[in-house]
Scaffold this active site. Structure first.
Site, mmCIF file in Angstrom:
data_model
loop_
_atom_site.group_PDB
_atom_site.id
_atom_site.type_symbol
_atom_site.label_atom_id
_atom_site.label_comp_id
_atom_site.label_asym_id
_atom_site.label_seq_id
_atom_site.Cartn_x
_atom_site.Cartn_y
_atom_site.Cartn_z
ATOM 1 N N HIS A 23 37.006 3.601 -5.849
ATOM 2 C CA HIS A 23 35.589 3.357 -5.563
ATOM 3 C C HIS A 23 35.330 3.472 -4.057
ATOM 4 O O HIS A 23 34.332 4.040 -3.629
ATOM 5 C CB HIS A 23 35.178 1.962 -6.042
ATOM 6 C CG HIS A 23 35.397 1.757 -7.510
ATOM 7 N ND1 HIS A 23 34.467 2.098 -8.457
ATOM 8 C CD2 HIS A 23 36.468 1.303 -8.200
ATOM 9 C CE1 HIS A 23 34.936 1.841 -9.664
ATOM 10 N NE2 HIS A 23 36.159 1.348 -9.535
ATOM 11 N N ASP A 123 27.965 0.874 -5.822
ATOM 12 C CA ASP A 123 28.854 1.314 -6.882
ATOM 13 C C ASP A 123 28.328 0.790 -8.219
ATOM 14 O O ASP A 123 27.600 -0.215 -8.267
ATOM 15 C CB ASP A 123 30.250 0.737 -6.604
ATOM 16 C CG ASP A 123 31.271 1.206 -7.616
ATOM 17 O OD1 ASP A 123 31.727 2.344 -7.474
ATOM 18 O OD2 ASP A 123 31.590 0.452 -8.554
ATOM 19 N N HIS A 374 47.116 11.342 -13.254
ATOM 20 C CA HIS A 374 46.539 10.456 -14.276
ATOM 21 C C HIS A 374 45.077 10.827 -14.562
ATOM 22 O O HIS A 374 44.460 10.224 -15.425
ATOM 23 C CB HIS A 374 46.664 9.000 -13.823
ATOM 24 C CG HIS A 374 45.689 8.595 -12.765
ATOM 25 N ND1 HIS A 374 45.324 9.413 -11.709
ATOM 26 C CD2 HIS A 374 44.974 7.448 -12.589
ATOM 27 C CE1 HIS A 374 44.439 8.788 -10.953
ATOM 28 N NE2 HIS A 374 44.222 7.592 -11.451
ATOM 29 N N TRP A 377 39.017 10.232 -11.488
ATOM 30 C CA TRP A 377 38.011 11.222 -11.102
ATOM 31 C C TRP A 377 38.227 11.742 -9.689
ATOM 32 O O TRP A 377 38.041 12.935 -9.410
ATOM 33 C CB TRP A 377 36.603 10.652 -11.282
ATOM 34 C CG TRP A 377 35.563 11.727 -11.203
ATOM 35 C CD1 TRP A 377 34.607 11.879 -10.258
ATOM 36 C CD2 TRP A 377 35.424 12.830 -12.108
ATOM 37 N NE1 TRP A 377 33.862 13.008 -10.512
ATOM 38 C CE2 TRP A 377 34.344 13.615 -11.645
ATOM 39 C CE3 TRP A 377 36.107 13.239 -13.267
ATOM 40 C CZ2 TRP A 377 33.930 14.775 -12.300
ATOM 41 C CZ3 TRP A 377 35.696 14.400 -13.912
ATOM 42 C CH2 TRP A 377 34.618 15.149 -13.426
ATOM 43 N N SER A 379 41.099 11.992 -8.033
ATOM 44 C CA SER A 379 42.256 12.896 -8.053
ATOM 45 C C SER A 379 41.864 14.233 -8.665
ATOM 46 O O SER A 379 42.262 15.300 -8.183
ATOM 47 C CB SER A 379 43.414 12.273 -8.838
ATOM 48 O OG SER A 379 43.851 11.107 -8.186
ATOM 49 N N GLU A 382 39.846 16.130 -6.096
ATOM 50 C CA GLU A 382 40.701 16.583 -4.986
ATOM 51 C C GLU A 382 41.524 17.799 -5.422
ATOM 52 O O GLU A 382 41.712 18.750 -4.661
ATOM 53 C CB GLU A 382 41.608 15.433 -4.527
ATOM 54 C CG GLU A 382 40.818 14.350 -3.773
ATOM 55 C CD GLU A 382 41.522 12.992 -3.698
ATOM 56 O OE1 GLU A 382 42.719 12.908 -4.044
ATOM 57 O OE2 GLU A 382 40.864 12.012 -3.295
ATOM 58 N N GLU A 398 38.710 5.852 -18.117
ATOM 59 C CA GLU A 398 38.118 6.998 -18.826
ATOM 60 C C GLU A 398 38.984 8.250 -18.652
ATOM 61 O O GLU A 398 38.531 9.364 -18.874
ATOM 62 C CB GLU A 398 36.689 7.226 -18.321
ATOM 63 C CG GLU A 398 36.488 8.112 -17.121
ATOM 64 C CD GLU A 398 37.108 7.639 -15.807
ATOM 65 O OE1 GLU A 398 37.790 6.595 -15.776
ATOM 66 O OE2 GLU A 398 36.939 8.346 -14.795
HETATM 67 N N1 UDP Z 1 45.728 8.271 -3.472
HETATM 68 C C1 UDP Z 1 46.421 8.636 -2.338
HETATM 69 N N2 UDP Z 1 47.783 8.527 -2.366
HETATM 70 C C2 UDP Z 1 48.477 8.095 -3.445
HETATM 71 C C3 UDP Z 1 47.748 7.742 -4.607
HETATM 72 C C4 UDP Z 1 46.363 7.852 -4.594
HETATM 73 O O1 UDP Z 1 45.844 9.030 -1.323
HETATM 74 O O2 UDP Z 1 49.702 8.034 -3.399
HETATM 75 C C5 UDP Z 1 44.249 8.366 -3.453
HETATM 76 C C6 UDP Z 1 43.797 9.662 -4.075
HETATM 77 O O3 UDP Z 1 43.765 10.695 -3.085
HETATM 78 C C7 UDP Z 1 42.423 9.315 -4.630
HETATM 79 C C8 UDP Z 1 42.516 7.825 -4.916
HETATM 80 O O4 UDP Z 1 43.660 7.340 -4.232
HETATM 81 O O5 UDP Z 1 41.433 9.550 -3.659
HETATM 82 C C9 UDP Z 1 42.679 7.509 -6.389
HETATM 83 O O6 UDP Z 1 41.455 7.616 -7.024
HETATM 84 P P1 UDP Z 1 41.336 8.093 -8.537
HETATM 85 O O7 UDP Z 1 39.899 8.066 -8.906
HETATM 86 O O8 UDP Z 1 42.025 9.384 -8.741
HETATM 87 O O9 UDP Z 1 42.145 7.036 -9.368
HETATM 88 P P2 UDP Z 1 42.184 5.433 -9.444
HETATM 89 O O10 UDP Z 1 43.212 5.011 -8.479
HETATM 90 O O11 UDP Z 1 40.821 4.913 -9.133
HETATM 91 O O12 UDP Z 1 42.605 5.192 -10.848
#
Ligand code: UDP
Length: 485
Positions: A23, A123, A374, A377, A379, A382, A398
């Site tokens: 978030h 958010d 995983h 959103w 990831s 990116e 989700e």
């Molecule tokens: N991220 C990172 N390094 C890691 C793991 C995650 O920089 O080793 C960052 C990733 O680039 C993304 C965020 O953490 O911006 C994860 O957000 P996402 O929505 O993919 O998943 P969530 O962690 O919310 O389930």
């Protein structure tokens, strides 16, 4: 009452994310964009508790270069650990933290700001702001950090809830959100699987307040998933319920991130690999695997003989999001939880990074050719922004919906035959799918699609692009509002 001396000529926007890197990152990106591209002043409010702030959050908000008109303000900490002692990780702890923090802090903190905010962007899980900001006459915009399909589903949820008996997951047919593609019941997000649960109550509460928003920002771009945008704009169902204007302004993804000395070693290692030859394996900010699954993953990677970077985390047999509230914290030495000899045997072929990696720097490197993710959103976005095809490994929230969308509709990802959220994916299957993506014909097809989407994402964000223009329209309205006050 503050705001008497409006000394600033710049309009002032408040941005309020929920806790959790998934978030904070996209809302911080919006905050930076408003300052750097549109010359706003932004106050970025951060919910804190008595628990230590996750290392990844501190690194992002304190140790990356921040423009001078962007002010990060920690809300005073709230003490909720007793309330959350027996609550498993998930949406409930997040919502309890936010509820306590905003009820106590939001009004006084807003009133202490030096100038009146023209608007606040919140958010999805900060909807307490509607009442509080309503009393202060500050318009509230929502930023939906997940897919637009999920947003359409969320606006439809109160109707689905009224019209359905029993659990949605037991419905005989997929869920048909008006005008959108059907959602397989097994792909429904965790929060709506058991309607009596606290997770459902919180999710329902927040999404049922979405119509109060002056507008909803979605972190995507129209060409990536045009179907739900059309539905929201034209389908009679959405025209007949109070649907706020929807503004696709993405993909807003992290651009800079703190690079430590050990991160530099990873990037130097990547420099020595061939283009598109390395698979990046990372499960979001907090994803964790069971011990058995981690062992299978390690052997699958080793047997594939492909180059890889694995973000290693201490396994957790109880929760798939075991590191969510401690993102980037120190973990055990990977040698203690990976199969014996794994690190030594894969030396030169693979790198194991402890707990947190510079994901964007890795995805944007020319040597990175695949992302086992995983499917959170951020990831997902990116990966798209950097043209990297994916192997889907959904774990919670989700992510199953995202995985199905990426693999079956967008054509940019491969699923494993066994679904990781359902049972343990064996080493042979992992080896098969890794080889297929990194060197197979199917891999070539999805890589080509990923590169097309990279170009389409870039164009969308430019001035004159769909997302660039979408944000510019709101910015213009905010500036007008500021100038007339
Ligand atoms: N991220 C990172 N390094 C890691 C793991 C995650 O920089 O080793 C960052 C990733 O680039 C993304 C965020 O953490 O911006 C994860 O957000 P996402 O929505 O993919 O998943 P969530 O962690 O919310 O389930």
């Amino acid at each position: 009452m503050a705001w008497a001396d409006e000394e600033s000529t710049k309009p002032h926007i408040v941005v309020l994310p929920s806790p959790g890197m998934g978030h904070i990152i996209p809302l911080f990106q919006l905050a930076k964009r408003l300052v750097t591209h549109h010359r706003f002043r932004v106050s970025f409010l951060v919910v804190t508790t008595a628990d230590p702030i996750p290392a990844a959050q501190t690194n992002l908000l304190r140790y990356t270069a921040v423009p001078s008109d962007l002010h990060v303000i920690d809300l005073p900490p709230v003490y909720v650990s007793d309330l959350l002692a027996d609550v498993p990780p998930g949406l409930t702890p997040l919502c309890v933290m936010v509820e306590h923090s905003l009820r106590l802090n939001l009004r006084p903190v807003l009133l202490e700001l030096s100038t009146r905010p023209t608007a606040i962007v919140i958010d999805l899980f900060c909807t307490q702001a509607f009442d509080i900001c309503g009393e202060l006459s500050i318009p509230v915009y929502s930023f939906f950090t997940a897919s637009t399909v999920l947003m359409a589903f969320s606006l439809y949820l109160p109707t689905l809830d009224r019209e359905t008996e029993g659990e949605f997951v037991d419905l005989p047919e997929p869920v048909q959100v008006p005008g959108c593609r059907p959602i397989r019941t097994e792909d429904l997000l965790d929060q709506v699987r058991i309607r009596k649960s606290d997770e459902y109550k919180w999710y329902f509460l927040h999404v049922s307040r979405l119509p109060k928003a002056a507008g909803i920002f979605t972190n995507t771009w129209k060409d990536f998933d045009p179907v739900p945008f059309l539905a929201l704009k034209e389908n009679p169902f959405f025209l007949n319920i109070p649907t706020p204007p929807v503004h696709p302004i993405g993909p807003l993804v992290k651009e800079e991130e703190p690079i430590t000395e050990s991160d530099k070693e990873i990037l130097t290692w990547l420099d020595k690999q061939k283009p598109d030859s390395v698979l990046f394996v990372a499960l979001g900010s907090g994803g964790t695997l069971s011990s058995k699954q981690l062992t299978e993953l390690a052997f699958g990677l080793e047997h594939s003989q492909r180059h890889f970077i694995l973000v290693g985390r201490t396994p957790n047999d109880a929760s798939a999001m075991g590191a969510f509230y401690s993102a980037g914290g120190n973990e055990d030495d990977p040698k203690t939880y990976l199969p014996e000899g794994f690190v030594k045997r894969t030396e030169g072929v693979g790198l194991v990074v402890n707990s947190w990696a510079p994901q964007v720097a890795i995805l944007s490197h020319a040597s990175t050719g695949g992302f086992l993710s995983h499917c959170g959103w951020n990831s997902t976005l990116e990966s798209m922004v950097h043209g990297v095809p994916m192997i889907t490994w959904p774990l919670y929230a989700e992510q199953r919906m995202n995985a199905t969308h990426l693999a079956e509709e967008v054509g940019v990802a491969m699923k494993t035959v066994v679904e990781p959220w359902n049972e343990v994916v064996g080493r042979e299957e992992i080896e098969r799918v890794v080889r297929m993506v990194m060197e197979g014909e199917e891999g070539k097809v999805i890589r080509k699609r990923a590169k097309e989407l990279r170009d389409s994402a870039r164009i969308a964000l430019e001035s004159g692009g769909s997302s660039g223009d979408s944000l510019a329209r709101v910015v213009k309205a905010w500036k007008l509002e500021h100038d007339t006050k």
